[in-house]
Motif scaffolding. Structure first.
Motif, PDB file in Angstrom:
ATOM      1  N   VAL A 323     -22.517   1.353  76.465  1.00  0.00           N
ATOM      2  CA  VAL A 323     -23.413   0.200  76.390  1.00  0.00           C
ATOM      3  C   VAL A 323     -23.416  -0.485  77.753  1.00  0.00           C
ATOM      4  O   VAL A 323     -22.369  -0.895  78.261  1.00  0.00           O
ATOM      5  N   THR A 324     -24.616  -0.603  78.340  1.00  0.00           N
ATOM      6  CA  THR A 324     -24.770  -1.242  79.643  1.00  0.00           C
ATOM      7  C   THR A 324     -25.789  -2.360  79.501  1.00  0.00           C
ATOM      8  O   THR A 324     -26.983  -2.097  79.262  1.00  0.00           O
ATOM      9  N   GLY A 325     -25.322  -3.596  79.622  1.00  0.00           N
ATOM     10  CA  GLY A 325     -26.250  -4.723  79.493  1.00  0.00           C
ATOM     11  C   GLY A 325     -26.992  -4.728  78.176  1.00  0.00           C
ATOM     12  O   GLY A 325     -28.209  -4.906  78.149  1.00  0.00           O
ATOM     13  N   HIS A 326     -26.262  -4.486  77.089  1.00  0.00           N
ATOM     14  CA  HIS A 326     -26.841  -4.453  75.740  1.00  0.00           C
ATOM     15  C   HIS A 326     -27.794  -3.288  75.530  1.00  0.00           C
ATOM     16  O   HIS A 326     -28.575  -3.293  74.576  1.00  0.00           O
ATOM     17  N   GLU A 327     -27.748  -2.289  76.402  1.00  0.00           N
ATOM     18  CA  GLU A 327     -28.629  -1.143  76.250  1.00  0.00           C
ATOM     19  C   GLU A 327     -27.823   0.156  76.199  1.00  0.00           C
ATOM     20  O   GLU A 327     -26.754   0.259  76.805  1.00  0.00           O
ATOM     21  N   GLN A 328     -28.353   1.132  75.456  1.00  0.00           N
ATOM     22  CA  GLN A 328     -27.781   2.471  75.395  1.00  0.00           C
ATOM     23  C   GLN A 328     -28.877   3.486  75.710  1.00  0.00           C
ATOM     24  O   GLN A 328     -30.036   3.301  75.307  1.00  0.00           O
TER      25      GLN A 328
END
Length: 760
Positions: A323-328
């Motif tokens: 998860v990077t900055g609330h993104e996958q």
């Protein structure tokens, strides 16, 4: 007909005791004949007082009667020709006229106890059936009749139009409108009805029902006043009711109630969606493997639930776990082939772990919720087996190749070369195995498999010699196997021996367990013998059999499997054949027969299986610990019924016990009331019976109501057959007022009613 039908927001109303013209209740009515061009049920329409009532517009079922099954679990299924079972549910029979309901408040949801979680969109031609412990207990075909448009009002004339499909018997059809406010008008009741024919007068209105040659019907109502006409026109849910059959006693059975404007789908909270609102089931046996930088996914294609939209393809998505900055990260493919069973998602970043989702796609949407699968690295070689494993055969064979891992690709060659080339991929000229391979000529097959992770199996090979010499055809069984103690007798007819001049040298019979697994090795007989007592079978176990013939060239093909048979064990309980016993003018002695049971060192115990401790059909068994007990079938008197009496025999011997059941069905006379008239100080009822010698009782207030008179049944005057009766009460013996309706009860078991009493 004995249906108690549910009106939205209103009470239950009784519909259809007796013949046309004396039917009380709701809705619009159709009774189709056996000529109806729709699928027939495998089970018979339930017999009175049991019944199946179908509301196709609301996908709602009422199960009525079955009071001899109180506490038992029933399976109800909706079957559609060409689609199979499209809806099912289980329900427990409770005491009362309504045993249980499906898709109606207070009842069961579709899918209860069966897992087929969809509310079926019930249509004309569907078959609704009920079973107990796998045994058929009744079925009805949904009738093809319904209202096609809301009623139209012109002055005091109200018109309702509808459809009556081919095979509908117009003489058995009615159209009705139910509106409680009509009780406070000149109609004086909560429904109006139109019966076949020209305008016929009723309280507050006249009505007619006519049929067109184009499969339509028109119901016309002429009201005595405009206000009543307006109330009827404002009612909603105009109905067409269709009874499938009418028995000899004028009980209408198997009812379809089509309600104009009602919506299908779940009838109460928590029930499953209908077929057009249900997402598809997902694929099974999903396997996910990392192959270098790719993710390879395999699955078994999904099968749509019957009645739901067809599966059109699949969506496969790989979701990164980081998860990077609330993104996958996410990557995937959409597949438009419903037969697809694998795909590869390429170009994924290295060093990432993924959850993989595989869902089916249909016109109703996608599988929900999607289940994640974790990609794993697999280093285990698959294995491949071949059947048959090669050899010499007189006829062509089919080669089946099976890998031990789901999702493997199997390749084969027929020239002896290796099917897998360098780099672990299929060699040039290798064939991808999809279905069993016909082997019509001699030759050698070499095969190997590649699993989803790229692991390659060891190479295998089988060699066939096909001589193409004629062998016998497959024999055919001549009847069901006959059970014995530890054995079964099977018989068959001799097939074509293969060619002129050839003879059958022998037969081989093979037993199979209920699961279809071969039981031991086959047993053989000579070629001039067409039956076999198959010995060495396990007692109290079900088997099927095949037989194949042999000539000088070899074995012919196996026959289809026989009917199943349950082999007797060391202890045998045989309660004898079912019986039908005519009710008499005096108690009738009935003898049960358990002489087919174990006799050496055995003890016996018979008992009657009762619906409840207060079952009105209870009898007393004499000699209940013998092989042939007796009981007296009483002269009929309400609340007795004519339902089958069930008796259970338990045989105990050698430390083991077995049970068997038998039914004894009372056969009543058939009674009718041809005339029921009343005037002051004079009351008369006449009618017929199918038998002579009984006594007729006339009751008021219901089947168990007060008896107001009795009459003997005497022989009809030739050339008529059967019996007749006349009850006439005069002066002080006559009812002071018109009873309204009466019921007829015979000491020989026949009943009829309600019957309308008319004023002279």
């Amino acid at each position: 007909m004995n249906s108690k039908l549910h009106e939205p927001g209103g009470p239950r109303l009784r519909v259809g005791y007796g013949r046309a013209g004396t039917i009380a209740g709701v809705s619009a009515v159709l009774c189709a004949t056996s000529l109806m061009a729709i699928p027939s049920a495998s089970a018979a329409v339930p017999t009175f007082p049991d019944n199946l009532v179908v509301f196709p517009d609301r996908d709602f079922i009422t199960i009525e009667g079955y009071q001899d099954r109180v506490g038992q679990t029933a399976l109800v299924e909706v079957t559609r020709k060409g689609a199979g079972v499209i809806g099912s549910a289980q329900g427990v029979v409770t005491a009362g006229d309504v045993a249980f309901e499906i898709n109606h408040p207070g009842g069961y949801c579709w899918g209860a106890g069966t897992g087929l979680n969809v509310t079926p969109d019930i249509q004309p031609g569907d078959v609704v059936s009920i079973k107990f412990n796998g045994a058929d207990a009744g079925a009805t075909t949904v009738q093809d009749a319904y209202v096609t448009e809301h009623s139209s009002l012109s002055g005091t004339t109200l018109t309702v139009r509808g459809h009556a499909g081919a095979g509908v018997n117009p003489a058995q059809m009615e159209q009705r409108i139910v509106e409680p406010a009509l009780k406070d008008t000149s109609v004086g009741r909560r429904d109006i009805r139109a019966v076949p024919g020209e305008l016929t007068a009723a309280d507050g209105y006249s009505s007619s029902l006519v049929f067109g040659n184009d499969g339509t019907f028109t119901a016309t109502y002429e009201f005595n006043d405009a206000a009543t006409a307006g109330i009827a026109a404002a009612a909603s849910g105009e109905r067409a009711m269709a009874w499938e059959v009418e028995d000899a006693d004028a009980n209408r059975q198997g009812l379809t109630i089509a309600e104009f404007g009602e919506l299908g789908g779940p009838g109460m909270g928590g029930c499953p969606n209908g077929p057009l609102q249900s997402g598809p089931v997902g694929p099974t046996d999903v396997k996910v493997a990392k192959v270098n930088g790719d993710v390879k996914v395999n699955w078994t294609p999904a099968q749509a639930i019957p009645g739901t939209p067809a599966i059109t393809g699949y969506r496969v998505t790989a979701v990164g776990r980081t998860v990077t900055g609330h993104e996958q990260s996410e990557a995937g493919v959409r597949i438009s082939d419903p037969r697809a069973s694998s795909t590869t998602i390429k170009g994924l970043p290295s060093g990432e772990d993924y959850d993989v989702y595989v869902v089916s796609v249909s016109a109703a949407g996608e599988t929900f919720p999607a289940v994640p699968f974790i990609a794993e690295t697999d280093t285990t070689q698959p294995t491949v087996t071949a059947s048959p494993g090669g050899g010499t055969f007189s006829t062509a064979q089919k080669l089946t190749l099976t890998a031990n891992e789901q999702g493997c690709d199997i390749f084969y060659t027929v020239d002896g070369s290796d099917p897998i080339g360098s780099g672990g991929v299929a060699a040039e000229g290798a064939t991808l195995y999809k279905d069993p391979v016909p082997v019509t000529d001699s030759g050698k097959f070499t095969f190997a498999a590649i699993d989803p992770s790229g692991n390659v199996s060891d190479k295998g090979s089988v060699e066939f010699i096909i001589t193409n010499d004629p062998v016998p055809d497959a024999p055919a069984f001549t009847g069901a196997p006959v059970a014995g103690k530890g054995n079964a007798t099977v018989s068959w007819s001799a097939p074509n021996p293969g060619a002129e001049g050839l003879t059958i040298s022998g037969y081989t019979v093979q037993a199979f367990t209920e699961e279809g697994v071969a039981f031991g090795t086959g047993q053989k007989v000579a070629g001039d013998v067409t039956s076999l007592v198959y010995e060495g079978l396990a007692g109290d176990t079900q088997y099927r059999f095949t037989v194949r013939a042999t000539n000088i060239n070899g074995d012919g093909p196996e026959s289809p499997m026989s009917d199943p048979v349950t082999v007797q064990g060391e202890t045998v309980a045989n309660a004898g054949p079912d019986q039908n016993v005519n009710r008499g003018t005096t108690a009738t002695t009935v003898t049960l027969d358990g002489t087919g049971s174990t006799t050496a060192g055995a003890t016996y115990q018979w008992r009657q299986v009762l619906a409840s401790p207060t079952d009105p059909d209870a009898v007393t068994l004499a000699g209940s610990t013998t092989l042939q007990p007796t009981f007296s079938l009483p002269v009929y008197k309400y609340p007795m019924t004519n339902k089958p009496l069930t008796f259970e025999l338990t045989v105990t011997a050698g430390g083991g016990a077995k049970t068997d059941v038998v039914s004894v069905t009372p056969v009543p006379d058939r009674v009718t009331a041809g005339q029921a008239q009343w005037k002051s100080r004079d009351f008369r009822v006449t009618g017929t019976s199918s038998a002579v010698g009984g006594t007729i009782s006339i009751r008021v207030g219901g089947p168990g109501g007060t008896v107001i008179g009795t009459a003997p049944v005497t022989a009809a005057v030739a050339p008529e057959t059967g019996g007749v009766f006349t009850l006439r009460l005069r002066d002080g013996n006559a009812p002071a007022t018109n009873p309204g309706t009466i019921w007829v009860e015979s000491t020989l078991g026949g009943t009829a009613g309600p019957i309308t009493v008319v004023n002279k």
